[in-house]
Enzyme design. Structure first.
Site, PDB file in Angstrom:
ATOM      1  N   CYS A 282      53.209  70.170  37.100  1.00  0.00           N
ATOM      2  CA  CYS A 282      53.589  68.777  37.360  1.00  0.00           C
ATOM      3  C   CYS A 282      52.739  67.865  36.466  1.00  0.00           C
ATOM      4  O   CYS A 282      51.534  68.056  36.349  1.00  0.00           O
ATOM      5  CB  CYS A 282      53.329  68.462  38.831  1.00  0.00           C
ATOM      6  SG  CYS A 282      53.498  66.726  39.287  1.00  0.00           S
TER       7      CYS A 282
ATOM      8  N   CYS B 214      53.116  72.125  41.896  1.00  0.00           N
ATOM      9  CA  CYS B 214      52.191  71.028  42.183  1.00  0.00           C
ATOM     10  C   CYS B 214      51.016  71.495  43.032  1.00  0.00           C
ATOM     11  O   CYS B 214      51.044  72.568  43.624  1.00  0.00           O
ATOM     12  CB  CYS B 214      52.902  69.932  42.979  1.00  0.00           C
ATOM     13  SG  CYS B 214      54.300  69.171  42.160  1.00  0.00           S
TER      14      CYS B 214
ATOM     15  N   CYS C  55      49.719  66.469  45.827  1.00  0.00           N
ATOM     16  CA  CYS C  55      50.576  65.699  44.925  1.00  0.00           C
ATOM     17  C   CYS C  55      51.336  64.614  45.691  1.00  0.00           C
ATOM     18  O   CYS C  55      51.882  64.853  46.773  1.00  0.00           O
ATOM     19  CB  CYS C  55      51.563  66.611  44.200  1.00  0.00           C
ATOM     20  SG  CYS C  55      52.490  65.737  42.918  1.00  0.00           S
TER      21      CYS C  55
ATOM     22  N   CYS D  30      50.265  65.426  39.078  1.00  0.00           N
ATOM     23  CA  CYS D  30      49.051  65.948  39.741  1.00  0.00           C
ATOM     24  C   CYS D  30      48.266  66.930  38.887  1.00  0.00           C
ATOM     25  O   CYS D  30      47.152  67.293  39.231  1.00  0.00           O
ATOM     26  CB  CYS D  30      49.390  66.558  41.095  1.00  0.00           C
ATOM     27  SG  CYS D  30      50.293  68.119  41.018  1.00  0.00           S
TER      28      CYS D  30
END
Length: 187
Positions: free
Chosen positions: A64, A33, A37, A67
């Site tokens: 992810c 991430c 995030c 994000c």
């Protein structure tokens, strides 16, 4: 070079200023991430940090979906850009937040939060500025009355038009037309 503790603090605070400088990889989920995030925070022992996207992907982590760290910019930028384009093209219409949210496929609450986060303004404030800019142009370039301009640029009431115009331009529409305005931006 940030220490592990400094990077950990950045992800706890969801600090957007560090997006792209490092990536957070979670060993248990094999997901990486951005520091900003908003997903649930992992246990500290399950975290690794990488300074390059290539290295984190080589280590077997996937991006992810929330994000989107593999995207150059914040995923919200695309939403905001689409809303701004829609506002510019439809400023004359009677628009509500739910209409804008429907246009870009997100909830009204999420749209307002993201838009304000990215622009510093609500969609309503942004729309009002577009309308006032159009009104200012019409005041200088046409012989339309103030009331005609009010409705031409999408305001539903003249009192609201006058109030917002004065708030944004620091003068009334009539004063603006006569050149009795002094704005900080030089117009």
């Amino acid at each position: 070079m940030l220490t592990f503790e400094e990077m950990w603090q950045r992800i706890i605070e969801c600090d957007r200023k560090y997006d792209g400088l490092f990536f957070t990889a979670v060993k248990t989920t094999k997901i990486y991430c951005r520091p900003s995030c908003r997903s649930r925070k992992p246990k500290k022992v399950n975290v690794e940090f990488y300074d390059q996207i290539g290295k984190v992907e080589e280590a077997g982590y996937r991006a992810c979906k929330r994000c989107q760290p593999e995207v150059e910019h914040s995923p919200q930028v695309a939403i905001v850009k689409n809303v701004v384009t829609f506002l510019v093209n439809n400023y004359k219409q009677h628009l509500q937040l739910k209409d804008l949210a429907e246009e870009v496929g997100v909830s009204p609450f999420y749209l307002e939060r993201v838009f304000k986060q990215e622009t510093g303004e609500t969609p309503r404030m942004y729309l009002e500025k577009i309308r006032i800019d159009k009104a200012a142009y019409l005041l200088k370039s046409t012989k339309l009355t103030n009331l005609e301009i009010c409705f031409e640029v999408g305001f539903q009431s003249s009192s609201n038009f006058y109030k917002i115009f004065k708030n944004i331009k620091s003068c009334s529409p009539s004063e603006y037309r006569k050149g009795l305005h002094y704005e900080l931006d030089g117009s």
